[in-house]
Design a protein around this motif. Structure first.
Motif, mmCIF file in Angstrom:
data_model
loop_
_atom_site.group_PDB
_atom_site.id
_atom_site.type_symbol
_atom_site.label_atom_id
_atom_site.label_comp_id
_atom_site.label_asym_id
_atom_site.label_seq_id
_atom_site.Cartn_x
_atom_site.Cartn_y
_atom_site.Cartn_z
ATOM 1 N N UNK A 1 -27.499 -0.831 -1.703
ATOM 2 C CA UNK A 1 -26.876 0.455 -1.642
ATOM 3 C C UNK A 1 -25.654 0.029 -0.707
ATOM 4 N N UNK A 2 -24.187 -0.024 -1.192
ATOM 5 C CA UNK A 2 -23.135 -0.394 -0.433
ATOM 6 C C UNK A 2 -22.411 0.894 -0.019
ATOM 7 N N UNK A 3 -21.448 0.526 1.060
ATOM 8 C CA UNK A 3 -20.481 1.520 1.700
ATOM 9 C C UNK A 3 -19.577 1.598 0.683
ATOM 10 N N UNK A 4 -19.120 2.972 0.767
ATOM 11 C CA UNK A 4 -17.967 3.172 -0.191
ATOM 12 C C UNK A 4 -16.456 2.679 0.485
ATOM 13 N N UNK A 5 -15.764 2.059 -0.508
ATOM 14 C CA UNK A 5 -14.436 1.729 -0.096
ATOM 15 C C UNK A 5 -13.594 2.806 0.117
ATOM 16 N N UNK A 6 -12.958 2.985 1.253
ATOM 17 C CA UNK A 6 -12.023 3.798 1.210
ATOM 18 C C UNK A 6 -10.258 3.242 1.364
ATOM 19 N N UNK A 7 -9.701 4.028 1.067
ATOM 20 C CA UNK A 7 -8.110 3.677 0.732
ATOM 21 C C UNK A 7 -7.319 4.854 1.494
ATOM 22 N N UNK B 1 -4.615 -5.010 0.939
ATOM 23 C CA UNK B 1 -3.463 -3.911 1.153
ATOM 24 C C UNK B 1 -2.422 -4.635 0.261
ATOM 25 N N UNK B 2 -1.570 -3.481 -0.081
ATOM 26 C CA UNK B 2 -0.289 -4.107 -0.571
ATOM 27 C C UNK B 2 0.827 -4.090 0.244
ATOM 28 N N UNK C 1 6.140 -4.740 -3.758
ATOM 29 C CA UNK C 1 4.853 -4.692 -3.411
ATOM 30 C C UNK C 1 3.932 -6.017 -4.145
ATOM 31 N N UNK C 2 3.185 -6.492 -3.428
ATOM 32 C CA UNK C 2 2.006 -7.262 -4.019
ATOM 33 C C UNK C 2 0.880 -7.061 -3.321
ATOM 34 N N UNK C 3 -0.270 -7.177 -3.924
ATOM 35 C CA UNK C 3 -1.607 -7.155 -3.398
ATOM 36 C C UNK C 3 -2.055 -8.340 -2.692
ATOM 37 N N UNK D 1 0.894 -0.458 2.225
ATOM 38 C CA UNK D 1 0.597 0.902 1.482
ATOM 39 C C UNK D 1 -0.925 0.290 0.906
ATOM 40 N N UNK D 2 -1.653 1.210 0.523
ATOM 41 C CA UNK D 2 -3.108 1.036 -0.129
ATOM 42 C C UNK D 2 -3.838 0.326 0.510
#
Length: 180
Positions: free
Chosen positions: A15-21, A87-88, A115-117, A143-144
């Motif tokens: 079970x994994x932790x959910x990613x938050x944005x 992150x972007x 932007x670039x990731x 961002x993100x």
């Protein structure tokens, strides 16, 4: 019985932790730090949340803008450990440069116009993270931010527990049948 215990451990660990944005869209436009956005707390020497329309790093939403030799410190709202997965980022307004290095904790990324990731593997179990663009004649847009709680208690999903319960019930039933 060993197989059932092994299955339970695999389901529990799997079970994994959910990613938050964090997108900064929950912050009032033109807010200066400190502020909270998406579960993270931001303080800075020169950072704002701006609507990025008009800049070269523009995805049509608000972003964290760091400018003119500023830096931003990120902590988890309410404390605790966190990890940054990606992150972007990109150069934004009033920048004569075509590329620029940005320090993201122990990582250094090179930004260009737009932007670039950027993904990270070493930004784990952090209590805080400092992002600093160094000497600059312009603004950096971020961002993100994709992050996760590093110290969250992992709870198995209900379907996994139901399968485990059925397996244990079947094991008990087969044992009872064998001893009768």
């Amino acid at each position: 019985m060993k197989k059932i215990v092994c299955l339970f451990v695999c389901l529990w660990v799997g079970s994994a932790n959910a990613a938050l944005i964090t997108t900064f869209d929950d912050v009032t436009a033109d807010s200066s730090t400190p502020f909270v956005s998406g579960g993270l707390f931001f303080t800075s020497t020169n950072g704002l949340a701006w609507n990025t329309s008009g800049g070269s790093s523009n995805n049509g939403t608000q972003a964290l803008i760091i400018g003119f030799d500023g830096s931003v410190t990120i902590t988890r709202d309410g404390g605790g450990l966190f990890s940054i997965d990606s992150l972007d980022a990109g150069l934004s307004w009033y920048t004569a440069l075509t590329s620029f290095d940005l320090n993201v904790g122990s990582e250094i990324i090179t930004l260009g116009n737009g932007y670039s990731p950027h993904s990270f593997s070493s930004l784990t179990n952090l209590t805080s993270l400092v992002i600093s663009p160094g000497p600059s004649d312009g603004y950096i847009a971020i961002d993100n931010i994709n992050w996760s709680e590093a110290d969250a208690t992992v709870v198995p999903e209900p379907a996994s527990l139901a399968l485990l319960g059925l397996g244990l019930a079947g094991l008990g039933f087969s044992r009872k049948k064998r001893t009768s």
